[in-house]
Design a protein around this motif. Sequence first.
Motif, PDB file in Angstrom:
ATOM      1  N   ALA A 247       0.849  -1.204   0.000  1.00 12.68           N
ATOM      2  CA  ALA A 247       0.000   0.000   0.000  1.00 12.68           C
ATOM      3  C   ALA A 247       0.881   1.249   0.000  1.00 12.68           C
ATOM      4  O   ALA A 247       0.611   2.227  -0.713  1.00 12.68           O
ATOM      5  CB  ALA A 247      -0.912  -0.012   1.218  1.00 12.68           C
ATOM      6  N   MET A 248       1.971   1.193   0.781  1.00 17.12           N
ATOM      7  CA  MET A 248       2.864   2.355   0.832  1.00 17.12           C
ATOM      8  C   MET A 248       3.532   2.563  -0.530  1.00 17.12           C
ATOM      9  O   MET A 248       3.692   3.696  -0.988  1.00 17.12           O
ATOM     10  CB  MET A 248       3.917   2.170   1.916  1.00 17.12           C
ATOM     11  N   ILE A 249       3.896   1.468  -1.183  1.00 12.09           N
ATOM     12  CA  ILE A 249       4.493   1.573  -2.521  1.00 12.09           C
ATOM     13  C   ILE A 249       3.452   2.190  -3.475  1.00 12.09           C
ATOM     14  O   ILE A 249       3.772   3.079  -4.271  1.00 12.09           O
ATOM     15  CB  ILE A 249       4.970   0.189  -3.016  1.00 12.09           C
ATOM     16  N   ALA A 250       2.198   1.745  -3.356  1.00 15.09           N
ATOM     17  CA  ALA A 250       1.142   2.296  -4.223  1.00 15.09           C
ATOM     18  C   ALA A 250       1.020   3.806  -4.011  1.00 15.09           C
ATOM     19  O   ALA A 250       0.921   4.576  -4.975  1.00 15.09           O
ATOM     20  CB  ALA A 250      -0.191   1.601  -3.936  1.00 15.09           C
ATOM     21  N   ILE A 251       1.063   4.236  -2.746  1.00 16.51           N
ATOM     22  CA  ILE A 251       0.947   5.678  -2.460  1.00 16.51           C
ATOM     23  C   ILE A 251       2.144   6.426  -3.053  1.00 16.51           C
ATOM     24  O   ILE A 251       2.001   7.438  -3.731  1.00 16.51           O
ATOM     25  CB  ILE A 251       0.820   5.950  -0.939  1.00 16.51           C
ATOM     26  N   ALA A 252       3.339   5.879  -2.827  1.00 14.82           N
ATOM     27  CA  ALA A 252       4.551   6.549  -3.337  1.00 14.82           C
ATOM     28  C   ALA A 252       4.520   6.646  -4.864  1.00 14.82           C
ATOM     29  O   ALA A 252       4.948   7.635  -5.445  1.00 14.82           O
ATOM     30  CB  ALA A 252       5.799   5.805  -2.882  1.00 14.82           C
TER      31      ALA A 252
END
Length: 345
Positions: A179-184
């Motif tokens: 999810a953090m990768i998706a946000i970044a």
Amino acid sequence: MNSEINTADSQDILLEVKGLKTHFLLSEGVLKAVDGVDFTISKGESLGLIGESGSGKSVTAMSLLSLISSPGEIVGGSINLHYDDEKIDITSLNPSGKDIRKIRGNDLAMIFQEPMTSLSPVHTIGAQLEEAIFLHRTKNKSEARVIAIDMLRCAGIANPEQRFNAYPHQLSGGMRQRAMIAIALSCQPKILIADEPTTALDVTIQAQILDLIKDLQAQFNMAVLYITHDLGVIAEVCDNVAVMYLGKIVEYGAVREIFKNPKHPYTISLLKSRPRMTKRGTERLASIEGSIPIPIDLPFQCRFADRCSEVMLGRCDIAEPEMSQAGNKPGNNHWVRCFLNEKLD
Ligand SMILES: Nc1ncnc2c1ncn2[C@@H]1O[C@H](COP(=O)(O)OP(=O)(O)OP(=O)(O)O)[C@@H](O)[C@H]1O
Ligand SMILES: [Mg+2]
């Protein structure tokens, strides 16, 4: 030596860091976490930044995003972001101003070791993704939702429509990292800074996340600064590697070259301390003598001298080596900060 380190075409350069110094002004003295760091990142490149705990890798990354807060301060050098027709020096921007906020996300995005420190626990994954997309991509709510769900899917999250409404604590560690990768990545940054993004995960998930970053890098033609203490990760994903020790880059070059032909005694020790399978089975791991000191009041000498098995007294303990090119081939993209290299020349 600084600018010569990179042999890439200057038009391909996205980020150029020169003489970067980030110090912490503590009551015990000045802690020189980053003390004259130079490197460049070009379009689509994967650069690995490696070094023991405390060598200054995270402080370097936080400096690039201008996220250093008191008592820390960038006290020297430049961080130039290259655009088609101009360069912007990040160190000249107000760290809480709108210019740097635009750069964070649009040009540079970061993923951290522990996603819970950067995800908000009180907002759904979808809301956090949409916020980033609103800020950098579109103001249209339904369009933002479509992009958000698409990014979750790209990041390998199954059932993204349902996961969109989940809170971070409802996801597993691997899913939170995704999810953090998706946000970044939702803002399509030119450079992704990944600071130990897989150390908190188990090995299978680690490999999946590395593959994911590699795939997304190819898909979006993104450059990645990969920070890790894991040489296996560097070998797997990076084109070039910078070895950092006590606030300075001590060796730099193509990954293959550094693994095959390391020059700096520190890099050699790091490589020896890597677990490997041999014909005779597993070997006992070598460890590096001593431990990395706190960089306050360091003597004027090679920073690795006190731990170096090759130390030359009267040379390494009275001056600091500069970066010099390794090998005799002109244009060889391999640099080392060691008096031994000068001696060989
Ligand atoms: N906020 C801070 N205040 C004081 N010193 C700090 C601060 N942040 C980092 N340092 C110091 O700066 C030096 C470099 O730290 P940094 O976090 O960059 O190391 P690192 O290479 O990322 O290590 P690790 O592999 O453990 O993540 C260390 O000596 C650390 O103690
Ligand atoms: Mg760190």
